[in-house]
Design a protein around this motif. Sequence first.
Motif, PDB file in Angstrom:
ATOM      1  N   LEU A  80       9.810  -3.121  -7.742  1.00  0.00           N
ATOM      2  CA  LEU A  80       8.758  -2.810  -8.705  1.00  0.00           C
ATOM      3  C   LEU A  80       7.386  -3.062  -8.093  1.00  0.00           C
ATOM      4  O   LEU A  80       7.205  -3.926  -7.244  1.00  0.00           O
ATOM      5  CB  LEU A  80       8.927  -3.662  -9.964  1.00  0.00           C
ATOM      6  N   PHE A  81       6.402  -2.320  -8.570  1.00  0.00           N
ATOM      7  CA  PHE A  81       5.042  -2.476  -8.091  1.00  0.00           C
ATOM      8  C   PHE A  81       4.351  -3.657  -8.765  1.00  0.00           C
ATOM      9  O   PHE A  81       4.861  -4.231  -9.726  1.00  0.00           O
ATOM     10  CB  PHE A  81       4.248  -1.190  -8.347  1.00  0.00           C
ATOM     11  N   GLY A  82       3.163  -4.002  -8.264  1.00  0.00           N
ATOM     12  CA  GLY A  82       2.348  -5.021  -8.905  1.00  0.00           C
ATOM     13  C   GLY A  82       1.642  -4.469 -10.125  1.00  0.00           C
ATOM     14  O   GLY A  82       1.400  -3.264 -10.248  1.00  0.00           O
ATOM     15  N   ILE A  83       1.278  -5.361 -11.060  1.00  0.00           N
ATOM     16  CA  ILE A  83       0.717  -4.920 -12.333  1.00  0.00           C
ATOM     17  C   ILE A  83      -0.632  -4.224 -12.135  1.00  0.00           C
ATOM     18  O   ILE A  83      -0.949  -3.268 -12.854  1.00  0.00           O
ATOM     19  CB  ILE A  83       0.583  -6.108 -13.303  1.00  0.00           C
ATOM     20  N   GLU A  84      -1.443  -4.642 -11.180  1.00  0.00           N
ATOM     21  CA  GLU A  84      -2.737  -3.999 -10.958  1.00  0.00           C
ATOM     22  C   GLU A  84      -2.563  -2.537 -10.570  1.00  0.00           C
ATOM     23  O   GLU A  84      -3.268  -1.653 -11.059  1.00  0.00           O
ATOM     24  CB  GLU A  84      -3.509  -4.739  -9.862  1.00  0.00           C
ATOM     25  N   PRO A 109      -3.562 -11.726 -15.881  1.00  0.00           N
ATOM     26  CA  PRO A 109      -4.849 -11.602 -15.191  1.00  0.00           C
ATOM     27  C   PRO A 109      -4.743 -10.526 -14.115  1.00  0.00           C
ATOM     28  O   PRO A 109      -3.710 -10.408 -13.448  1.00  0.00           O
ATOM     29  CB  PRO A 109      -5.037 -12.987 -14.566  1.00  0.00           C
ATOM     30  N   PRO A 110      -5.777  -9.716 -13.937  1.00  0.00           N
ATOM     31  CA  PRO A 110      -5.679  -8.583 -13.025  1.00  0.00           C
ATOM     32  C   PRO A 110      -5.756  -8.935 -11.555  1.00  0.00           C
ATOM     33  O   PRO A 110      -5.511  -8.090 -10.711  1.00  0.00           O
ATOM     34  CB  PRO A 110      -6.869  -7.718 -13.428  1.00  0.00           C
ATOM     35  N   GLY A 111      -6.123 -10.166 -11.227  1.00  0.00           N
ATOM     36  CA  GLY A 111      -6.223 -10.516  -9.814  1.00  0.00           C
ATOM     37  C   GLY A 111      -5.961 -11.983  -9.597  1.00  0.00           C
ATOM     38  O   GLY A 111      -5.773 -12.738 -10.537  1.00  0.00           O
ATOM     39  N   CYS A 112      -5.923 -12.404  -8.355  1.00  0.00           N
ATOM     40  CA  CYS A 112      -5.703 -13.801  -8.040  1.00  0.00           C
ATOM     41  C   CYS A 112      -6.960 -14.613  -8.329  1.00  0.00           C
ATOM     42  O   CYS A 112      -8.070 -14.141  -8.158  1.00  0.00           O
ATOM     43  CB  CYS A 112      -5.326 -13.948  -6.576  1.00  0.00           C
ATOM     44  N   VAL A 113      -6.763 -15.832  -8.751  1.00  0.00           N
ATOM     45  CA  VAL A 113      -7.858 -16.755  -9.007  1.00  0.00           C
ATOM     46  C   VAL A 113      -7.839 -17.819  -7.921  1.00  0.00           C
ATOM     47  O   VAL A 113      -6.883 -18.578  -7.819  1.00  0.00           O
ATOM     48  CB  VAL A 113      -7.704 -17.416 -10.390  1.00  0.00           C
ATOM     49  N   PRO A 114      -8.879 -17.893  -7.066  1.00  0.00           N
ATOM     50  CA  PRO A 114      -8.859 -18.880  -5.986  1.00  0.00           C
ATOM     51  C   PRO A 114      -8.805 -20.297  -6.527  1.00  0.00           C
ATOM     52  O   PRO A 114      -9.411 -20.623  -7.529  1.00  0.00           O
ATOM     53  CB  PRO A 114     -10.185 -18.619  -5.253  1.00  0.00           C
ATOM     54  N   ARG A 115      -8.065 -21.142  -5.860  1.00  0.00           N
ATOM     55  CA  ARG A 115      -7.996 -22.556  -6.213  1.00  0.00           C
ATOM     56  C   ARG A 115      -7.567 -23.331  -4.976  1.00  0.00           C
ATOM     57  O   ARG A 115      -6.920 -22.789  -4.085  1.00  0.00           O
ATOM     58  CB  ARG A 115      -7.028 -22.797  -7.363  1.00  0.00           C
ATOM     59  N   SER A 116      -7.933 -24.600  -4.905  1.00  0.00           N
ATOM     60  CA  SER A 116      -7.546 -25.404  -3.758  1.00  0.00           C
ATOM     61  C   SER A 116      -6.059 -25.719  -3.813  1.00  0.00           C
ATOM     62  O   SER A 116      -5.481 -25.862  -4.881  1.00  0.00           O
ATOM     63  CB  SER A 116      -8.358 -26.696  -3.746  1.00  0.00           C
ATOM     64  N   GLY A 117      -5.444 -25.861  -2.639  1.00  0.00           N
ATOM     65  CA  GLY A 117      -4.025 -26.200  -2.590  1.00  0.00           C
ATOM     66  C   GLY A 117      -3.112 -25.085  -3.055  1.00  0.00           C
ATOM     67  O   GLY A 117      -2.000 -25.318  -3.478  1.00  0.00           O
ATOM     68  N   VAL A 158       3.459 -10.512  -5.499  1.00  0.00           N
ATOM     69  CA  VAL A 158       3.290  -9.934  -6.831  1.00  0.00           C
ATOM     70  C   VAL A 158       3.541  -8.432  -6.821  1.00  0.00           C
ATOM     71  O   VAL A 158       3.235  -7.746  -7.774  1.00  0.00           O
ATOM     72  CB  VAL A 158       1.883 -10.228  -7.396  1.00  0.00           C
ATOM     73  N   GLY A 159       4.115  -7.912  -5.776  1.00  0.00           N
ATOM     74  CA  GLY A 159       4.374  -6.483  -5.709  1.00  0.00           C
ATOM     75  C   GLY A 159       4.190  -6.007  -4.281  1.00  0.00           C
ATOM     76  O   GLY A 159       3.238  -6.383  -3.614  1.00  0.00           O
ATOM     77  N   HIS A 160       5.107  -5.171  -3.822  1.00  0.00           N
ATOM     78  CA  HIS A 160       5.127  -4.889  -2.388  1.00  0.00           C
ATOM     79  C   HIS A 160       3.896  -4.149  -1.896  1.00  0.00           C
ATOM     80  O   HIS A 160       3.522  -4.273  -0.743  1.00  0.00           O
ATOM     81  CB  HIS A 160       6.394  -4.145  -1.999  1.00  0.00           C
ATOM     82  N   GLU A 161       3.190  -3.427  -2.768  1.00  0.00           N
ATOM     83  CA  GLU A 161       2.048  -2.675  -2.275  1.00  0.00           C
ATOM     84  C   GLU A 161       0.814  -3.539  -2.070  1.00  0.00           C
ATOM     85  O   GLU A 161      -0.122  -3.134  -1.387  1.00  0.00           O
ATOM     86  CB  GLU A 161       1.739  -1.500  -3.202  1.00  0.00           C
ATOM     87  N   ILE A 162       0.772  -4.758  -2.629  1.00  0.00           N
ATOM     88  CA  ILE A 162      -0.386  -5.625  -2.420  1.00  0.00           C
ATOM     89  C   ILE A 162       0.033  -7.005  -1.927  1.00  0.00           C
ATOM     90  O   ILE A 162      -0.782  -7.914  -1.886  1.00  0.00           O
ATOM     91  CB  ILE A 162      -1.218  -5.774  -3.712  1.00  0.00           C
ATOM     92  N   ARG A 163       1.283  -7.158  -1.534  1.00  0.00           N
ATOM     93  CA  ARG A 163       1.778  -8.472  -1.122  1.00  0.00           C
ATOM     94  C   ARG A 163       0.971  -9.032   0.043  1.00  0.00           C
ATOM     95  O   ARG A 163       0.572 -10.193   0.029  1.00  0.00           O
ATOM     96  CB  ARG A 163       3.250  -8.376  -0.749  1.00  0.00           C
ATOM     97  N   GLN A 164       0.704  -8.230   1.056  1.00  0.00           N
ATOM     98  CA  GLN A 164       0.012  -8.746   2.225  1.00  0.00           C
ATOM     99  C   GLN A 164      -1.404  -9.192   1.902  1.00  0.00           C
ATOM    100  O   GLN A 164      -1.892 -10.176   2.449  1.00  0.00           O
ATOM    101  CB  GLN A 164       0.007  -7.694   3.345  1.00  0.00           C
ATOM    102  N   ARG A 165      -2.058  -8.496   0.997  1.00  0.00           N
ATOM    103  CA  ARG A 165      -3.406  -8.892   0.614  1.00  0.00           C
ATOM    104  C   ARG A 165      -3.381 -10.266  -0.048  1.00  0.00           C
ATOM    105  O   ARG A 165      -4.201 -11.127   0.243  1.00  0.00           O
ATOM    106  CB  ARG A 165      -4.015  -7.866  -0.345  1.00  0.00           C
TER     107      ARG A 165
END
Length: 249
Positions: free
Chosen positions: A21-25, A219-227, A233-240
Amino acid sequence: MHTDGASPTFGRFSHEMYNALFGIEFVDDLLRKQRFFEDDLETLRGVFKRHLIADYFGICLLHNHNTLRGGEAMVQTRQRHPHYGDALTTSPRRATGRIFGQAVPWSFRACRGSEGYVLCPIEFSTDPLVHEANNLLVSKPAFAEEFCEHVFVLGLSDYVGLALLRRDFPAPPLGWRAVEAISAGRENIVHYAPDSGQRLIQTIYFMGDEDSETRLACPPGCVPRSGCYPTSVGHEIRQRHERIHTITA
C-alpha cells in the motif's frame, strides 16, 4: 466467521498486499488531483445507500504505516495507552495467535478473485461492533460485488477501500477529534486530541447524509522531534522519511 480464508464475499489476507500500500500523503494527493472527492465519492455513496448500509460502512483511503513480516497481520484492540489514555491501538499480531483469533476484518481492498470480485482484508479488529458489522457484510454479497465493481471501473482499487465504521468507543469531547499516531513499537494509535488547527488528512469517510465530520485523520507529514527513529509509511516515500529521520507521534 473468520476471514483470512476465502468465501464468496472475502478474499485472503496477504501481508504482501498490506506492505505494498502507498503512503497516505501520496493517496490523498492523487485523489485530489483526480477530483475524487468532488465526483467519484458521490458515485460510491450511492452504492451504500442503495443497499441500506450507509450508516454502518464507509470508505477508507488505503495506506500503511508499518512493514509486516510473514505471518503477521495488523489487529486493532482497545487499550489504555500511557501517553494517550483510552485508545484504539493497531499493531502487528501473529496470525496464529490468540488476539488474531478473536478478530475480524474492519478494512478491505477490492480484489478480483477467480470467481469474481472479493473483498480482501487489510486490517482486523476485536471490537464487538466490528463483529456485528462484519456479519452484516457477509449477508450483503450484492453490495460487496457492486462496491468492488465500481472501485475497479473508477480505477481506484489501489487507493480506496471499504471500512466498517462503528466501534465500542466513547465519542470525542466537544472540540476534539480522532487522530492516528505512530509509536516505536509499530503501533498505530487512534486517540482523541484537541483540534489545534493543524492540517490533517481525513482517512475514513462516512457514507450517510447527516455526518460530515472527520472519522479518522493522519498528520500529513513527519513532525521532527529529538530521539526520533526511521519508520516506513509507504514505499513511495520511505527513503525520504528515513533520510530526515523523523516521525509523527
